[in-house]
Structures are given as structure tokens and as C-alpha cells.
Write an enzyme that holds these catalytic residues in place. Structure first.
Site, PDB file in Angstrom:
ATOM      1  N   GLU A   1     -15.007  -6.730 -19.880  1.00 23.21           N
ATOM      2  CA  GLU A   1     -16.086  -6.062 -20.616  1.00 23.21           C
ATOM      3  C   GLU A   1     -15.887  -6.151 -22.117  1.00 23.21           C
ATOM      4  O   GLU A   1     -16.569  -5.479 -22.878  1.00 23.21           O
ATOM      5  CB  GLU A   1     -16.245  -4.608 -20.156  1.00 23.21           C
ATOM      6  CG  GLU A   1     -15.005  -3.765 -20.215  1.00 23.21           C
ATOM      7  CD  GLU A   1     -15.254  -2.319 -19.758  1.00 23.21           C
ATOM      8  OE1 GLU A   1     -16.409  -1.908 -19.580  1.00 23.21           O
ATOM      9  OE2 GLU A   1     -14.250  -1.603 -19.596  1.00 23.21           O
TER      10      GLU A   1
ATOM     11  N   ARG B   1     -24.231   0.524 -27.682  1.00 27.62           N
ATOM     12  CA  ARG B   1     -25.039   0.661 -26.459  1.00 27.62           C
ATOM     13  C   ARG B   1     -25.768   1.988 -26.373  1.00 27.62           C
ATOM     14  O   ARG B   1     -26.743   2.118 -25.637  1.00 27.62           O
ATOM     15  CB  ARG B   1     -24.155   0.475 -25.224  1.00 27.62           C
ATOM     16  CG  ARG B   1     -23.097   1.530 -25.099  1.00 27.62           C
ATOM     17  CD  ARG B   1     -22.084   1.186 -24.015  1.00 27.62           C
ATOM     18  NE  ARG B   1     -22.415   1.771 -22.733  1.00 27.62           N
ATOM     19  CZ  ARG B   1     -21.609   1.745 -21.676  1.00 27.62           C
ATOM     20  NH1 ARG B   1     -20.436   1.124 -21.757  1.00 27.62           N
ATOM     21  NH2 ARG B   1     -21.954   2.302 -20.561  1.00 27.62           N
TER      22      ARG B   1
ATOM     23  N   ARG C   1     -16.383   5.688 -11.383  1.00 29.22           N
ATOM     24  CA  ARG C   1     -16.025   6.098 -12.749  1.00 29.22           C
ATOM     25  C   ARG C   1     -15.297   7.442 -12.677  1.00 29.22           C
ATOM     26  O   ARG C   1     -15.926   8.464 -12.440  1.00 29.22           O
ATOM     27  CB  ARG C   1     -17.286   6.286 -13.593  1.00 29.22           C
ATOM     28  CG  ARG C   1     -18.039   5.021 -13.928  1.00 29.22           C
ATOM     29  CD  ARG C   1     -19.204   5.356 -14.848  1.00 29.22           C
ATOM     30  NE  ARG C   1     -19.824   4.180 -15.419  1.00 29.22           N
ATOM     31  CZ  ARG C   1     -20.875   3.568 -14.900  1.00 29.22           C
ATOM     32  NH1 ARG C   1     -21.419   3.999 -13.788  1.00 29.22           N
ATOM     33  NH2 ARG C   1     -21.382   2.499 -15.500  1.00 29.22           N
TER      34      ARG C   1
ATOM     35  N   ARG D   1     -11.751   3.073 -10.846  1.00 27.87           N
ATOM     36  CA  ARG D   1     -11.352   2.690 -12.204  1.00 27.87           C
ATOM     37  C   ARG D   1     -10.498   3.789 -12.819  1.00 27.87           C
ATOM     38  O   ARG D   1     -10.803   4.971 -12.664  1.00 27.87           O
ATOM     39  CB  ARG D   1     -12.609   2.472 -13.043  1.00 27.87           C
ATOM     40  CG  ARG D   1     -12.306   2.081 -14.463  1.00 27.87           C
ATOM     41  CD  ARG D   1     -13.549   1.681 -15.176  1.00 27.87           C
ATOM     42  NE  ARG D   1     -14.372   2.831 -15.519  1.00 27.87           N
ATOM     43  CZ  ARG D   1     -15.553   2.720 -16.119  1.00 27.87           C
ATOM     44  NH1 ARG D   1     -16.030   1.538 -16.415  1.00 27.87           N
ATOM     45  NH2 ARG D   1     -16.250   3.788 -16.415  1.00 27.87           N
TER      46      ARG D   1
ATOM     47  N   CYS E   1     -20.542  -4.974 -12.323  1.00 23.87           N
ATOM     48  CA  CYS E   1     -20.829  -3.561 -12.060  1.00 23.87           C
ATOM     49  C   CYS E   1     -21.586  -2.889 -13.207  1.00 23.87           C
ATOM     50  O   CYS E   1     -21.779  -1.687 -13.200  1.00 23.87           O
ATOM     51  CB  CYS E   1     -19.539  -2.796 -11.764  1.00 23.87           C
ATOM     52  SG  CYS E   1     -18.352  -2.843 -13.108  1.00 23.87           S
TER      53      CYS E   1
ATOM     54  N   ASN F   1     -22.327  -3.565 -19.464  1.00 20.72           N
ATOM     55  CA  ASN F   1     -22.784  -2.575 -20.450  1.00 20.72           C
ATOM     56  C   ASN F   1     -21.983  -2.699 -21.737  1.00 20.72           C
ATOM     57  O   ASN F   1     -22.526  -2.714 -22.842  1.00 20.72           O
ATOM     58  CB  ASN F   1     -22.628  -1.152 -19.913  1.00 20.72           C
ATOM     59  CG  ASN F   1     -23.388  -0.936 -18.622  1.00 20.72           C
ATOM     60  OD1 ASN F   1     -24.313  -1.674 -18.336  1.00 20.72           O
ATOM     61  ND2 ASN F   1     -22.983   0.048 -17.843  1.00 20.72           N
ATOM     62  N   ASP F   2     -20.673  -2.783 -21.564  1.00 19.38           N
ATOM     63  CA  ASP F   2     -19.826  -2.931 -22.746  1.00 19.38           C
ATOM     64  C   ASP F   2     -19.772  -4.372 -23.236  1.00 19.38           C
ATOM     65  O   ASP F   2     -19.713  -4.617 -24.435  1.00 19.38           O
ATOM     66  CB  ASP F   2     -18.407  -2.432 -22.439  1.00 19.38           C
ATOM     67  CG  ASP F   2     -18.314  -0.918 -22.582  1.00 19.38           C
ATOM     68  OD1 ASP F   2     -18.832  -0.394 -23.587  1.00 19.38           O
ATOM     69  OD2 ASP F   2     -17.754  -0.262 -21.689  1.00 19.38           O
TER      70      ASP F   2
ATOM     71  N   HIS G   1     -24.007   7.029 -21.322  1.00 17.92           N
ATOM     72  CA  HIS G   1     -23.504   7.699 -20.126  1.00 17.92           C
ATOM     73  C   HIS G   1     -24.328   8.893 -19.691  1.00 17.92           C
ATOM     74  O   HIS G   1     -24.296   9.274 -18.530  1.00 17.92           O
ATOM     75  CB  HIS G   1     -22.014   7.996 -20.276  1.00 17.92           C
ATOM     76  CG  HIS G   1     -21.226   6.748 -20.084  1.00 17.92           C
ATOM     77  ND1 HIS G   1     -20.809   5.977 -21.137  1.00 17.92           N
ATOM     78  CD2 HIS G   1     -20.886   6.087 -18.953  1.00 17.92           C
ATOM     79  CE1 HIS G   1     -20.213   4.903 -20.661  1.00 17.92           C
ATOM     80  NE2 HIS G   1     -20.236   4.945 -19.345  1.00 17.92           N
TER      81      HIS G   1
END
Ligand code: PEP
Ligand code: MG
Length: 574
Positions: A420, A454, A286, A322, A491, A443-444, A179
Site C-alpha cells: 500500500e 485520502r 482491521r 491485520r 482489499c 486506499n493508501d 475511515h
């Protein structure tokens, strides 16, 4: 990006014990007081900057630190040790370690939360007493054009960095999908992360090239390296300028399929730029960046204003917001439990369902903001349909609370989920019966499918989104989602990387959400390929034995459609 490196060690320095003579005591006490005054002045400066960037409430964290430095008991304890002939830096170090230990073991969570502030105070005052400019980001003057080299970026450190003083960031820790990197991208700050040992290789003041396209930091570049870099920077600027001409062009494949390109928005302030870059709405906002680095959760009104701002930037386009995905590597400054496996821990929807009152503040803000446009709510990290049912129940309660208060809101806001986790992808057939849309968070999904952290810089070569297992989970999600007539988008970062975006198009994805800076390049790819060609390549990738083989067939397909030169240019920008 070329500039002087500024090594930033935001860590408590080692302090050696030193005895002061009786006749030196008064002088040492004066030095201690002067250093304390200077630390307080710096905190006031940081506070003013934080207030400008993040608002008054947020800057209050620095008041806490100022009051610690002004605390009479703390000062007395340190001065007593100095009067017993201990040098001030060691005296302060000892007292701080003791206080941190005491706070850290407190049964009162409010006290425990303050331990991080004590650490910051500990670092700041020692860095002044010991004359260590490397330890204090405030020492960077505006206009320095510095490349900050640091081990990791914490929320408190991020708040202290002055954007006018720095040109880029390089860190030992982190990866493309951690992040810190995501946030740096959305702030438009050039960053190279995951260098592992940059802080031990570099000295402050050394000239460095921060080479974002190749993820490298070149120390003391030769004239040849500098001119090579300048050449490439010119080519990339030209490519960017060419991409900018696509602003008004439609994202249409060569066989006439419209691909909807939306933006990922991490901070409400980015919404305007994302809309100006041509995004057809927001595929992922986010919301945890409203929380990360803060001492308290934002209020309902504050969130309502933030969501409304994003919606206003996009008119009639959808804005998918989200719910909090706090946890993992996105933590508020204090008040979150320390966990042995944060990515497998009390994260995202789990935390929200366990803290319904906190969650409902966010849900109420969303239902109110939905009055102003096409807002949709998305739940992160779901593994079971039960979580959707519980969230829906809380959403109805939140709506009832607003009705009781007589506040305008919408009840019928679409509720969707992120796919995810492998659990969600494999059981996506159960989810489609209960949700309004799906968004694949690669990503997850990659991290959990491959069991590869990650954010771990040492594992980057093992973090392979084109692994056939990942591609198969995506293919299944698209197939089942399409079959149920639901919107399916992607996404995660895969959507912004050329080979991967091509694979996604080939797997039937028609909605991609990417960081605003990546929009033009993704549009260029879309306009240069056919869904039929992508599907052929994606089928071969699904059958490939390894990620490397999948990458090879995708590259061959993409190169055949785009041409080698354009593909190389786009790969450089990714
Ligand atoms: C993802 O996991 O792909 C995603 C988009 O969410 P985040 O990166 O915030 O975890
Ligand atoms: Mg995620």
C-alpha cells in the site's frame, strides 16, 4: 433515506459574558447545579449504552468525565466566579479553558490524555446551560429517524450516537475511503460524507433526502425530487433483491475462472453477516477498531476472543488479520502524539515496532486464535523488508512467551504484507522472498502514489484510483507475486467499485476482499465478464494517458460484456 435533519455541533459554543445581580446569585448557582446533575445523568445514559455496545472497560471513559463534573475543586472555582457576579456559563467556560490549558501542557502523559475528556465535558455542560440541543447527541430520542448532519465523526461522538435514533449520517469532512465512511459502511449505516458545507446549509428539523448512491444530501426536497428518489430507491431495492439470489452462485467468470471473494471485517460482530453473505473468508480484518475511541489497548484475552469469534464464523476459510494500523485518521481517544502529517507519521507497523511490548500482546492473541482455524497475519504500511524481519523476530518472541506460559498456540502462522506504499510495490521483488502472501491496499496506495490525502473532501476529484501510475504498480505487484507463487489479493475500496474491479480482474487479480454489503454486486460483475475481455481493457487502461481515459476504455469493455442497463444499475449501487 428521507428524514428530518438533526444538526449536531459537537464543538464548544461561544459564550458571552453576562453579569448577574447580587440577588440573582443563589438562583444562578441552583441553575448551575441542576445543569451539572443533568449532564451527569446524560453521561450515565451514554455510559450504559457504550457498555452495551463496546463493553464495560470501554464505558469507563465516561466515568472519567463524570468524576470531572463532580470534582470539588472545579465546582468551587466555578461557584466562586458566580459569587463574583459572573453568569454560570461564562464562569464554567473560563475555568474549563484554564483546566484544558493546564492539562494540555502537563508533562504527565496521563494528564494530557484527559484533555479530550475535558473538551467533551466543556461542550456537554455548556450545551445544557445555554439550552443548545444541537450540541448534544443524547437529545435524539429513539425512533426519531433523524439524519445526523455534523462536521466530522470523532470516535467519542460515534460512541454516543444511538443507532435506534438515527437513520443516517451526513458529514462535511471525509471521503469514500476515509475511515469514518468505512466504519459507517460496516455498521450498515447510510452515510454521505465530504459534503464540505452541509452544517452551514442545513437547519435542524428540515426534511432531507440522504442519497447514498449519488453522495448527495437534498435539502427540503420538492415533490418531484421525492418521487424520483422513491423510484430510484425501488429500482435499487429490486436490484439488491436480484443480487441476493446469487448467494449460492459461484463467483465464476464467463471464461471459467474462479474469483475468490472475501470480506473486509472491521468489527468482530460483522463476521457472521459477512459469512452469511457468502464470503470465502476474510481478506482483511482491521483490528484498530478494537482500539479507536478507547482509552486503553485491549488485553491479550480480549483480542484472542475477538479473533476467535471471527475465525469461528468462517470455518475452514482463511481469515487474514491485520496488525494494528493505528495512526493516520484512526486514533485512540487519548495517548497518541499530535503530528503535523499523520498519514506520513508514526503509523501502523512503525508504531508497533517501536512499541514491541504492546505489539506482542496482539501477536500472542493472534497465535493463540490461530489454533481455531486458518488465521494469517498481515502487516500494514510496510516500506522495507527490514520491517518484516523485525516483525517476524517479535512473532517468534511472542510464541516463546506463550510456550513459557504453557498456553496453546501455533508457531507457523503465515505472515504477509499489505502493498500500500509505492515503496512496497516498486520493491515487491524483495518482499516476495520473505513473505507468505501479498494484499494490495489500494486506499493508501492511491493516496501515496498520487500524493492526495485520502480523507480530504476538497481533493476527491484528484483521488483517481485509475491513474495509470496506480494501475502500473498494481500490475507489477500481481506479476511479481504470481511469479513467486504467492497469493495476491486486493482489499482496498477499488475492489468494490465496478470499473475498478473490472480493471483488477484484467490485471490478473483473482482474490478480492470487499465490505460484506458490496459482495453481491462484485459477484454479479465477476459472473458477467471474462478475464480475457477484462485483460484487453486493462491493457488499454495501462497505456492510457490519464485516469479519465482509463475509465473510458474500462467502461466500454465492461459495457460490452454486461450490457448498458446492468452496468448502470451496478454503478448506482457502488
Ligand atoms: C487500504 O489502504 O487500501 C486498506 C485496505 O487499508 P485501510 O483502508 O485500513 O488503510
Ligand atoms: Mg491502508
Amino acid at each position: 433515506m428521507v428524514g428530518p435533519a438533526h444538526l449536531l455541533r459537537w464543538e464548544v459554543p461561544d459564550v458571552r459574558a453576562r453579569v448577574v445581580r447580587d440577588d440573582e446569585i443563589e438562583g444562578e448557582l441552583a441553575r448551575l447545579r441542576a445543569a451539572t446533575t443533568k449532564a451527569i445523568e446524560r453521561l450515565r445514559a451514554v455510559k450504559a449504552r457504550a457498555a452495551e455496545k463496546a463493553g464495560q472497560a470501554e464505558s469507563a471513559i465516561f466515568d472519567v468525565q463524570i468524576s470531572m463534573l463532580e470534582d470539588a475543586e472545579l465546582r468551587e472555582q466555578v461557584e466562586t466566579l458566580v459569587r463574583q457576579n459572573l453568569a454560570p456559563e461564562k464562569a464554567f467556560d473560563i475555568v474549563m479553558l484554564d483546566w484544558r490549558d493546564h492539562f494540555g501542557r502537563s508533562t504527565n502523559p496521563m494528564m494530557r490524555e484527559r484533555t479530550g475528556d475535558l473538551v467533551d465535558v466543556h461542550i456537554r455542560l455548556l450545551s445544557i446551560l445555554l439550552g443548545l440541543p444541537d450540541h448534544d447527541p443524547v437529545d435524539l430520542a429513539p425512533g426519531s429517524n433523524a439524519i445526523v448532519v455534523t462536521h466530522d465523526l470523532t470516535p467519542s461522538l460515534t460512541m454516543q450516537l444511538d443507532r435506534r435514533a438515527i437513520a443516517g449520517i451526513a458529514t462535511d469532512a471525509g471521503t469514500r475511503t476515509s475511515h469514518v465512511a468505512i466504519l459507517a459502511r460496516s455498521l450498515g449505516l447510510p452515510a454521505v460524507v465530504g459534503l464540505i458545507d452541509a452544517t452551514s446549509r442545513i437547519t435542524s428539523g428540515e426534511r432531507v433526502i440522504l442519497d447514498g448512491s449519488n453522495g448527495r444530501l437534498v435539502v427540503k426536497p420538492t415533490a418531484a425530487e421525492l418521487s424520483q428518489f422513491a423510484d430510484r430507491a425501488r429500482r435499487e431495492a429490486a436490484a439488491q433483491a436480484e443480487l441476493a439470489t446469487l448467494l449460492d452462485a459461484e463467483a465464476l467468470t464467463t471464461d471459467g475462472v474462479h474469483i475468490s471473494l472475501r470480506a473486509n471485517v472491521d468489527l468482530p460482530d460483522e463476521a457472521g453477516a459477512a459469512a452469511a453473505a457468502g464470503a470465502e473468508g476474510v481478506g482483511l480484518m482491521r483490528t484498530e477498531f478494537l482500539v479507536v475511541g478507547r482509552t486503553a489497548m485491549p488485553t491479550e484475552d480480549e483480542q484472542y476472543e475477538a479473533y476467535k469469534r471471527v475465525i469461528a464464523a468462517f470455518g475452514k476459510h482463511p481469515v487474514v488479520i491485520r496488525t494494528y494500523d493505528v495512526g493516520g485518521d484512526k486514533l485512540p481517544v487519548g495517548g497518541f502524539p499530535h503530528e503535523p502529517n499523520p498519514f506520513l507519521g508514526w503509523r501502523a507497523i512503525r508504531m508497533c515496532l517501536d512499541e514491541p511490548e504492546l505489539f506482542k500482546v496482539q501477536l500472542r492473541a493472534m497465535l493463540r486464535a490461530a489454533m481455531h482455524g486458518d488465521l494469517r497475519i498481515m502487516l500494514p504500511l510496510v516500506v522495507t523488508v527490514d520491517e518484516v524481519r523485525q516483525a517476524r523476530f517479535l512473532l517468534l518472541e511472542a510464541a516463546d512467551e506463550l510456550t513459557a506460559r504453557g498456553v496453546a498456540h501455533r508457531r507457523d502462522v503465515p505472515l504477509g504484507v499489505m502493498v500500500e506504499t509505492p515503496a512496497a510495490a516498486v520493491s515487491v521483488d524483495s518482499f516476495v522472498k520473505e513473505v507468505a502472501f501479498l494484499s494490495i491496499g489500494t486506499n493508501d496506495l492511491v493516496q501515496y502514489t498520487l500524493a492526495v490525502d485520502r480523507g480530504n473532501a476538497s481533493l476527491v476529484t484528484r483521488y483517481t484510483p485509475l491513474h495509470p501510475a496506480v494501475l502500473r504498480l498494481i500490475a507489477r505487484t500481481v506479476e511479481v507475486g504470481d511469479g513467486a507463487g504467492l497469493e495476491v489479493s486486493v482489499c482496498g475500496e477499488m475492489a468494490s467499485q465496478p470499473l475498478m474491479a473490472y480493471a483488477l480482474l484484467g490485471l490478473g487479480v483473482t482474490k478480492l476482499s470487499v465490505a460484506a454489503v458490496s459482495l453481491p454486486a462484485v459477484k454479479r460483475i465477476v459472473r458477467g465478464v471474462s478475464t480475457a475481455g477484462a485483460a484487453t481493457a486493462a491493457r488499454a487502461a495501462l497505456d492510457a494517458g490519464t485516469a479519465r481515459e482509463a475509465a473510458r476504455v474500462l467502461r466500454a469493455g465492461l459495457q460490452a460484456e454486461l450490457g448498458e442497463e446492468l452496468l448502470d444499475g451496478l454503478l448506482g449501487l457502488g
